[in-house]
Design an enzyme around this catalytic site. Structure first.
Site, PDB file in Angstrom:
ATOM      1  N   LEU A  11       0.827  -1.205   0.000  1.00 26.74           N
ATOM      2  CA  LEU A  11       0.000   0.000   0.000  1.00 26.74           C
ATOM      3  C   LEU A  11       0.864   1.259   0.000  1.00 26.74           C
ATOM      4  CD1 LEU A  11      -2.800   1.311   0.177  1.00 26.74           C
ATOM      5  CD2 LEU A  11      -2.667   1.063   2.670  1.00 26.74           C
ATOM      6  N   TYR A 129      -2.796 -12.372  14.228  1.00 24.79           N
ATOM      7  CA  TYR A 129      -2.770 -11.163  13.392  1.00 24.79           C
ATOM      8  C   TYR A 129      -3.991 -10.280  13.681  1.00 24.79           C
ATOM      9  CZ  TYR A 129      -3.271  -8.338   9.119  1.00 24.79           C
ATOM     10  OH  TYR A 129      -3.462  -7.307   8.225  1.00 24.79           O
ATOM     11  N   LYS A 133      -4.115  -6.580  15.471  1.00 24.53           N
ATOM     12  CA  LYS A 133      -4.619  -5.417  14.718  1.00 24.53           C
ATOM     13  C   LYS A 133      -5.757  -4.759  15.507  1.00 24.53           C
ATOM     14  CE  LYS A 133      -3.617  -4.212  10.965  1.00 24.53           C
ATOM     15  NZ  LYS A 133      -2.580  -3.228  10.504  1.00 24.53           N
ATOM     16  N   TRP A 154      -8.383  -8.258   1.606  1.00 27.14           N
ATOM     17  CA  TRP A 154      -8.057  -8.940   0.346  1.00 27.14           C
ATOM     18  C   TRP A 154      -7.310  -8.003  -0.618  1.00 27.14           C
ATOM     19  CZ3 TRP A 154     -12.034 -12.994  -1.774  1.00 27.14           C
ATOM     20  CH2 TRP A 154     -12.508 -13.779  -0.737  1.00 27.14           C
TER      21      TRP A 154
HETATM   22  N1  NAP Z   1      -2.265  -7.257   2.445  1.00 27.57           N
HETATM   23  C1  NAP Z   1      -3.534  -7.465   2.723  1.00 27.57           C
HETATM   24  O1  NAP Z   1      -4.233  -8.312   2.130  1.00 27.57           O
HETATM   25  C2  NAP Z   1      -4.204  -6.640   3.791  1.00 27.57           C
HETATM   26  C3  NAP Z   1      -5.557  -6.880   4.095  1.00 27.57           C
HETATM   27  C4  NAP Z   1      -6.176  -6.117   5.070  1.00 27.57           C
HETATM   28  C5  NAP Z   1      -5.457  -5.125   5.733  1.00 27.57           C
HETATM   29  N2  NAP Z   1      -4.147  -4.930   5.446  1.00 27.57           N
HETATM   30  C6  NAP Z   1      -3.423  -3.875   6.169  1.00 27.57           C
HETATM   31  O2  NAP Z   1      -3.017  -2.903   5.233  1.00 27.57           O
HETATM   32  C7  NAP Z   1      -1.797  -2.279   5.660  1.00 27.57           C
HETATM   33  C8  NAP Z   1      -0.793  -2.302   4.527  1.00 27.57           C
HETATM   34  O3  NAP Z   1      -0.570  -3.658   4.165  1.00 27.57           O
HETATM   35  P1  NAP Z   1       0.517  -4.074   3.081  1.00 27.57           P
HETATM   36  O4  NAP Z   1       0.084  -5.377   2.511  1.00 27.57           O
HETATM   37  O5  NAP Z   1       0.832  -2.910   2.210  1.00 27.57           O
HETATM   38  O6  NAP Z   1       1.764  -4.366   4.057  1.00 27.57           O
HETATM   39  P2  NAP Z   1       3.271  -4.743   3.666  1.00 27.57           P
HETATM   40  O7  NAP Z   1       3.417  -4.842   2.199  1.00 27.57           O
HETATM   41  O8  NAP Z   1       3.655  -5.910   4.521  1.00 27.57           O
HETATM   42  O9  NAP Z   1       4.065  -3.443   4.131  1.00 27.57           O
HETATM   43  C9  NAP Z   1       4.395  -3.170   5.458  1.00 27.57           C
HETATM   44  C10 NAP Z   1       5.678  -2.359   5.473  1.00 27.57           C
HETATM   45  O10 NAP Z   1       6.027  -2.050   6.827  1.00 27.57           O
HETATM   46  C11 NAP Z   1       7.444  -2.245   6.941  1.00 27.57           C
HETATM   47  N3  NAP Z   1       7.885  -2.411   8.329  1.00 27.57           N
HETATM   48  C12 NAP Z   1       8.129  -3.563   9.007  1.00 27.57           C
HETATM   49  N4  NAP Z   1       8.565  -3.305  10.236  1.00 27.57           N
HETATM   50  C13 NAP Z   1       8.606  -1.950  10.368  1.00 27.57           C
HETATM   51  C14 NAP Z   1       8.983  -1.074  11.417  1.00 27.57           C
HETATM   52  N5  NAP Z   1       9.385  -1.536  12.622  1.00 27.57           N
HETATM   53  N6  NAP Z   1       8.906   0.254  11.214  1.00 27.57           N
HETATM   54  C15 NAP Z   1       8.490   0.752  10.022  1.00 27.57           C
HETATM   55  N7  NAP Z   1       8.126  -0.039   8.977  1.00 27.57           N
HETATM   56  C16 NAP Z   1       8.182  -1.375   9.156  1.00 27.57           C
HETATM   57  C17 NAP Z   1       7.663  -3.489   6.119  1.00 27.57           C
HETATM   58  O11 NAP Z   1       9.020  -3.734   5.847  1.00 27.57           O
HETATM   59  P3  NAP Z   1       9.501  -5.256   5.549  1.00 27.57           P
HETATM   60  O12 NAP Z   1       8.791  -5.680   4.298  1.00 27.57           O
HETATM   61  O13 NAP Z   1      10.963  -5.137   5.393  1.00 27.57           O
HETATM   62  O14 NAP Z   1       9.073  -6.077   6.722  1.00 27.57           O
HETATM   63  C18 NAP Z   1       6.864  -3.137   4.871  1.00 27.57           C
HETATM   64  O15 NAP Z   1       7.592  -2.318   3.974  1.00 27.57           O
HETATM   65  C19 NAP Z   1      -1.376  -3.039   6.906  1.00 27.57           C
HETATM   66  O16 NAP Z   1      -1.795  -2.318   8.049  1.00 27.57           O
HETATM   67  C20 NAP Z   1      -2.141  -4.336   6.841  1.00 27.57           C
HETATM   68  O17 NAP Z   1      -2.394  -4.889   8.124  1.00 27.57           O
HETATM   69  C21 NAP Z   1      -3.499  -5.658   4.479  1.00 27.57           C
END
Ligand code: NAP
Length: 295
Positions: A11, A129, A133, A154
């Site tokens: 995101l 998880y 959250k 999703w």
């Molecule tokens: N993906 C889904 O399907 C989904 C669904 C519902 C809600 N969400 C929510 O949407 C949001 C964005 O999701 P996403 O899929 O874009 O997540 P993502 O791709 O996993 O991105 C999370 C980022 O946070 C970084 N990070 C890890 N530890 C950190 C720290 N201590 N300080 C600062 N940054 C740190 C990660 O780095 P590393 O990659 O190096 O760990 C990564 O770049 C999240 O809140 C997630 O819970 C996601």
């Protein structure tokens, strides 16, 4: 100025792109300014005039979370609390992302049929998880009452591992695949969610009440039908060159460490009332895959 936290994630990358295109005044960080280190966060923001903190950083490995409870809790609960504490200190506002996994997956019924979860419905996460959250939502709101939380579900997008990429890879490698057909939700293009976030932070302050909002793409489906649509579009747009049969599976046939909600459709009425547009998941998937094919 906007501080985009977690700018290298799925995101975060979409938001970076939108902030650039719209010439927004922003700064982005990822792990180099850890949301677990409040002092480092204070130092980073000291000489900046931050009005919004948009948090895309999280622990998102749903199954691994069952074995890494402390790390998951730190990132998903303590992290948002730290951001809330800092926001209050510097007079900024937090926009944080949460998830459909805060719900149990057992739908509320209206006239005997499941109805989409509303923002004020009872939560009941089943896995680590979702629990962390949910805790993050609570701790953030306690630290900074004027925060905005968007629950989504999703998610897929150009950057990072996601269901669309996994399906395309498997469909290239195998003649048949099995996909779960008894879990319902709404696929959501990260670009659309990023656009919704941009819309919210551009609203006049008085129009944006603090609290929780839901955002996914419109419509609902199963992982199985989502996969079939990926296959159909993949063939149509030349991303897949040979046949692959997509077979339906039950949740019991496809075991995962963390249990997934059987139903996680979210109501978008509250966010739509703020003028946010919500494209249908099939339209957004077609646009996303068209872009993949073009690239
Ligand atoms: N993906 C889904 O399907 C989904 C669904 C519902 C809600 N969400 C929510 O949407 C949001 C964005 O999701 P996403 O899929 O874009 O997540 P993502 O791709 O996993 O991105 C999370 C980022 O946070 C970084 N990070 C890890 N530890 C950190 C720290 N201590 N300080 C600062 N940054 C740190 C990660 O780095 P590393 O990659 O190096 O760990 C990564 O770049 C999240 O809140 C997630 O819970 C996601």
């Amino acid at each position: 100025m906007i501080w985009l936290v977690g700018n290298k994630g799925m995101l975060g990358t979409e938001l970076t792109h939108l902030f650039e295109v719209n010439k927004m005044h922003y700064v982005g960080t990822d792990r180099e300014v850890s949301i677990l280190d409040l002092e480092a966060m204070r130092t980073f923001t000291k000489d900046k005039d931050i009005s919004w903190i948009v948090n895309c950083a999280a622990y998102t490995a749903v199954d691994k979370a069952e074995d890494e409870v402390e790390l998951c809790r730190a990132l998903n609960a303590q992290g948002p609390e730290n951001l809330g504490t800092l926001a209050r200190e510097i007079g900024a506002r937090v926009l944080h992302i949460s998830t459909d996994y805060v719900f149990s997956g057992t739908p509320f019924l209206e006239k005997g049929t499941p109805r989409p979860y509303r923002e004020d419905d009872q939560t009941g996460p089943t896995g680590v998880y979702g629990k962390t959250k949910q805790e993050g939502e609570r701790l953030l709101m306690a630290a900074a009452l004027n925060s905005i939380i968007i629950r989504t579900a999703w998610l897929y997008g150009k950057h990072g591992n996601n269901f669309v990429y996994t399906m395309l890879r498997l469909m290239k490698e195998r003649e048949a695949i099995g996909v779960v057909a008894d879990q319902r939700g709404s696929p959501t293009w990260a670009y659309d969610l990023a656009s919704a976030i941009l819309h919210l932070i551009n609203l006049p302050k008085e129009k944006l009440s603090p609290g929780i909002y839901h955002y996914t793409n419109e419509g609902e489906t199963t992982w199985y039908d989502f996969a079939r649509e990926i296959y159909r579009l993949g063939r149509e747009q030349g991303l897949l060159e040979r046949d692959c049969v997509v077979n339906p599976l039950t949740t019991d046939q496809y075991s995962t460490k963390a249990r997934r909600p059987a139903y996680s459709v979210l109501s978008k009425e509250k966010i739509k009332a703020l003028g946010v547009t919500v494209p249908h998941w099939q339209d957004s998937l077609a646009r996303f895959m068209y872009q993949l094919a073009k690239a």
